[in-house]
Design a protein around this motif. Sequence first.
Motif, PDB file in Angstrom:
ATOM      1  N   GLU A 174       0.393  -1.644   0.287  1.00 15.72           N
ATOM      2  CA  GLU A 174       0.242  -0.092   0.144  1.00 15.72           C
ATOM      3  C   GLU A 174       1.061   0.893   0.479  1.00 15.72           C
ATOM      4  OE1 GLU A 174      -3.943   0.007   2.648  1.00 15.72           O
ATOM      5  OE2 GLU A 174      -2.185  -1.781   3.187  1.00 15.72           O
ATOM      6  N   ALA A 175       0.432   1.890  -0.786  1.00 13.93           N
ATOM      7  CA  ALA A 175       1.430   3.614  -0.861  1.00 13.93           C
ATOM      8  C   ALA A 175       1.020   4.536   0.609  1.00 13.93           C
ATOM      9  CB  ALA A 175       0.395   4.380  -1.827  1.00 13.93           C
ATOM     10  N   ASP A 176       2.317   5.138   0.490  1.00 16.68           N
ATOM     11  CA  ASP A 176       2.351   5.221   1.668  1.00 16.68           C
ATOM     12  C   ASP A 176       1.306   6.833   1.770  1.00 16.68           C
ATOM     13  OD1 ASP A 176       4.667   3.944   2.978  1.00 16.68           O
ATOM     14  OD2 ASP A 176       5.814   5.005   0.982  1.00 16.68           O
ATOM     15  N   GLU A 177       0.919   7.494   0.616  1.00 16.42           N
ATOM     16  CA  GLU A 177       0.153   8.822   0.997  1.00 16.42           C
ATOM     17  C   GLU A 177      -1.219   8.535  -0.056  1.00 16.42           C
ATOM     18  OE1 GLU A 177       2.497  12.425  -1.091  1.00 16.42           O
ATOM     19  OE2 GLU A 177       3.072  11.925   0.888  1.00 16.42           O
ATOM     20  N   PRO A 178      -2.008   9.168  -0.024  1.00 15.84           N
ATOM     21  CA  PRO A 178      -3.393   8.584  -0.668  1.00 15.84           C
ATOM     22  C   PRO A 178      -3.404   9.120  -2.368  1.00 15.84           C
ATOM     23  CG  PRO A 178      -3.851  10.082   1.129  1.00 15.84           C
ATOM     24  CD  PRO A 178      -2.476   9.641   0.742  1.00 15.84           C
ATOM     25  N   ALA A 179      -3.658   8.139  -2.859  1.00 15.26           N
ATOM     26  CA  ALA A 179      -3.813   8.058  -4.107  1.00 15.26           C
ATOM     27  C   ALA A 179      -3.949   9.135  -5.027  1.00 15.26           C
ATOM     28  CB  ALA A 179      -4.272   6.923  -4.687  1.00 15.26           C
ATOM     29  N   VAL A 180      -3.761   9.351  -5.937  1.00 13.14           N
ATOM     30  CA  VAL A 180      -3.692  10.907  -6.884  1.00 13.14           C
ATOM     31  C   VAL A 180      -4.293  10.588  -8.315  1.00 13.14           C
ATOM     32  CG1 VAL A 180      -3.201  12.292  -8.642  1.00 13.14           C
ATOM     33  CG2 VAL A 180      -1.415  12.209  -6.445  1.00 13.14           C
ATOM     34  N   PHE A 181      -5.813  10.790  -8.650  1.00  9.40           N
ATOM     35  CA  PHE A 181      -5.972  10.530  -9.587  1.00  9.40           C
ATOM     36  C   PHE A 181      -5.722  11.499 -10.640  1.00  9.40           C
ATOM     37  CE2 PHE A 181      -8.504   8.608  -6.092  1.00  9.40           C
ATOM     38  CZ  PHE A 181      -8.763   7.379  -6.641  1.00  9.40           C
ATOM     39  N   GLN A 182      -5.247  10.698 -12.192  1.00 11.92           N
ATOM     40  CA  GLN A 182      -4.251  11.410 -13.008  1.00 11.92           C
ATOM     41  C   GLN A 182      -6.056  12.601 -14.229  1.00 11.92           C
ATOM     42  OE1 GLN A 182      -3.450   9.743 -17.063  1.00 11.92           O
ATOM     43  NE2 GLN A 182      -0.978  10.488 -15.755  1.00 11.92           N
ATOM     44  N   PHE A 183      -7.498  12.111 -14.165  1.00 10.17           N
ATOM     45  CA  PHE A 183      -8.045  12.521 -15.350  1.00 10.17           C
ATOM     46  C   PHE A 183      -8.433  13.793 -14.002  1.00 10.17           C
ATOM     47  CE2 PHE A 183     -12.781  13.471 -15.751  1.00 10.17           C
ATOM     48  CZ  PHE A 183     -12.351  13.862 -16.852  1.00 10.17           C
ATOM     49  N   ALA A 184      -8.404  13.577 -12.783  1.00  9.40           N
ATOM     50  CA  ALA A 184      -9.031  14.856 -12.085  1.00  9.40           C
ATOM     51  C   ALA A 184      -7.630  16.286 -12.803  1.00  9.40           C
ATOM     52  CB  ALA A 184      -9.509  14.892 -10.573  1.00  9.40           C
ATOM     53  N   ARG A 185      -6.808  16.255 -12.584  1.00 11.55           N
ATOM     54  CA  ARG A 185      -5.881  16.703 -13.035  1.00 11.55           C
ATOM     55  C   ARG A 185      -5.504  17.392 -13.964  1.00 11.55           C
ATOM     56  NH1 ARG A 185      -1.824  17.672  -9.435  1.00 11.55           N
ATOM     57  NH2 ARG A 185      -0.399  17.660 -11.428  1.00 11.55           N
ATOM     58  N   ALA A 186      -6.713  17.206 -14.651  1.00 13.73           N
ATOM     59  CA  ALA A 186      -6.353  17.972 -16.313  1.00 13.73           C
ATOM     60  C   ALA A 186      -6.298  19.949 -16.477  1.00 13.73           C
ATOM     61  CB  ALA A 186      -8.197  17.542 -17.153  1.00 13.73           C
ATOM     62  N   ASP A 187      -6.979  19.924 -15.551  1.00 14.77           N
ATOM     63  CA  ASP A 187      -6.355  21.890 -15.475  1.00 14.77           C
ATOM     64  C   ASP A 187      -4.979  21.903 -15.070  1.00 14.77           C
ATOM     65  OD1 ASP A 187      -9.277  22.319 -16.281  1.00 14.77           O
ATOM     66  OD2 ASP A 187      -9.372  22.560 -13.972  1.00 14.77           O
ATOM     67  N   ARG A 188      -4.227  21.357 -14.642  1.00 13.34           N
ATOM     68  CA  ARG A 188      -2.879  21.090 -14.467  1.00 13.34           C
ATOM     69  C   ARG A 188      -1.853  21.173 -15.430  1.00 13.34           C
ATOM     70  NH1 ARG A 188       1.399  23.551 -13.026  1.00 13.34           N
ATOM     71  NH2 ARG A 188       3.774  22.317 -12.628  1.00 13.34           N
ATOM     72  N   HIS A 189      -2.648  19.948 -15.857  1.00 12.99           N
ATOM     73  CA  HIS A 189      -2.434  19.418 -17.676  1.00 12.99           C
ATOM     74  C   HIS A 189      -2.015  20.715 -18.833  1.00 12.99           C
ATOM     75  CE1 HIS A 189      -2.638  14.872 -16.077  1.00 12.99           C
ATOM     76  NE2 HIS A 189      -2.286  16.488 -15.316  1.00 12.99           N
ATOM     77  N   ARG A 190      -3.122  21.347 -18.469  1.00 10.68           N
ATOM     78  CA  ARG A 190      -3.167  22.170 -19.684  1.00 10.68           C
ATOM     79  C   ARG A 190      -2.704  23.092 -18.956  1.00 10.68           C
ATOM     80  NH1 ARG A 190      -8.646  19.847 -20.615  1.00 10.68           N
ATOM     81  NH2 ARG A 190      -9.779  20.805 -18.557  1.00 10.68           N
ATOM     82  N   GLU A 191      -2.274  24.022 -17.987  1.00 12.17           N
ATOM     83  CA  GLU A 191      -1.995  24.945 -17.339  1.00 12.17           C
ATOM     84  C   GLU A 191       0.027  25.092 -17.821  1.00 12.17           C
ATOM     85  OE1 GLU A 191      -0.019  25.673 -12.917  1.00 12.17           O
ATOM     86  OE2 GLU A 191      -2.130  26.225 -13.118  1.00 12.17           O
ATOM     87  N   VAL A 192       0.002  23.740 -17.917  1.00 14.83           N
ATOM     88  CA  VAL A 192       1.494  23.301 -17.743  1.00 14.83           C
ATOM     89  C   VAL A 192       1.760  23.654 -19.711  1.00 14.83           C
ATOM     90  CG1 VAL A 192       3.585  21.622 -18.016  1.00 14.83           C
ATOM     91  CG2 VAL A 192       2.321  21.981 -15.826  1.00 14.83           C
ATOM     92  N   VAL A 193       0.772  23.553 -20.724  1.00 11.87           N
ATOM     93  CA  VAL A 193       0.758  23.365 -22.032  1.00 11.87           C
ATOM     94  C   VAL A 193       1.184  24.903 -21.952  1.00 11.87           C
ATOM     95  CG1 VAL A 193      -0.657  23.425 -24.033  1.00 11.87           C
ATOM     96  CG2 VAL A 193      -0.538  21.365 -22.752  1.00 11.87           C
TER      97      VAL A 193
END
Length: 473
Positions: free
Chosen positions: A75-94
Amino acid sequence: MSVPTTSGRPVVTRIAPSPTGSMHIGTARTALFNWLYARHTGGKFLLRIEDTDRERSTEGAVQVIFEGLKWLGLEADEPAVFQFARADRHREVVEALLARGEAYRDYMTSEELEAERERARAEGRVVRSPWRDAAAADAPDRPFAVRLKSPLSGETLIADQVKGEVRFQNSQLDDLILLRSDGNPTYNLAVVVDDYDMGVTHVIRGDDHLNNAARQTLIYQAMDWATPVWAHLPLIHGPDGAKLSKRHGAQAVGEFADMGYLPEAMRNYLAKLGWGHGDDEIFSDEQAISWFDIKDVVGAPARLDWAKLNHLNNHYIRQTDAPRLTQLVAGIHKSRDWKLRDGDLPLLERTIPLVRDGAKTLLELADSTVFVLKARPLELPEKAQAMLTEETRGRLSRLRDRIAANEAWEVPGLEAEIRAFAESEGVGIGKFGPALRAVLSGGSPAPDLAGALVSLGKHESLARLDDVLSPAP
């Protein structure tokens, strides 16, 4: 090759499965190596769910990942990250890449793109958009994709901890699409942004992603971000050396659990698939953590070996305490619709130490305990009934009276009693042993005679003998 750190930061590894089906054994091995390396270095092990494929990603598959990692003890040391929920951040980097001049808007239509692909194939080059160096004033009013402005010359070096140095000619890397014309980020962009934001220092994954490492490195460089340490693991092949497939048997973590393998055996076995510590075949988690270094992973594909897995699983079954095995075996019986009665758990716990040495899986262990759960009177198979000749019945009746006087009811004493009885009868144990076993077990697998008697207990053993030896009404 030494293992570098990234900017002196503590090691952070991650596993990033897509929730589009079962959790493959290769993903489990990758998770284990990430977990081991994080523990070895005192770092963190994280989980990201790459759920951007909305048509195939399901909540059920997400739960399969969580359950698989939990079963494996990873089991991971922190709560899971869900990629789809971060789409705005991905567009910000673009947008940041566009502002830095490291990306451009590509207005090619699908027809124009297909024509460019055909030209590129004919000329032996990669696709290059005519919009790469076009002036912004020339931009048409229509949908566009955003591409990375990759370098046209030189090379991209991947200093891989498993593969060694791998060089990619930049002229052979096309301008990677970062943002599709529908506004959705692409895989390679999302992975880089998420790894950077999660603080991932070491990307340890399957070598089917090696080509992606070159493309992703260019994104890191374009953003002036520190590139992680790469380590690409060889795939797992079947026993015949071919890529693992359904014809080789189980592929998913859940299948191995259902087949009766213990998680600690799976961890030990998976660690040996491509990595090892000298001649050590069996080792604890603590030893694996102490010894593991990603640079020691072998670059050649590993082969799934069922015999070795079964050997390891038998070892861990023999090392596991009876109360835990009792709960696991009881769960298997319940899954087979066996209705356990009051008192059955103590029976199982008493029986398991007497039968587990020969069990390669928990399913086999459960099979070998069925005989103690049977309700009286037992229905004997025809073969067992045929053994019960008048002579054998008389012999079993005399044995029954003899062992009934045995107060200790322990294996050594009962073994001695059975041997002494055979001597007194002037016959070998083979003259009555098979019939006694059949009467005690109802034809199901059982331990040796003394073990079966102890498993059942004195009252039940004598009662099963009485059921068979009593004259018919």
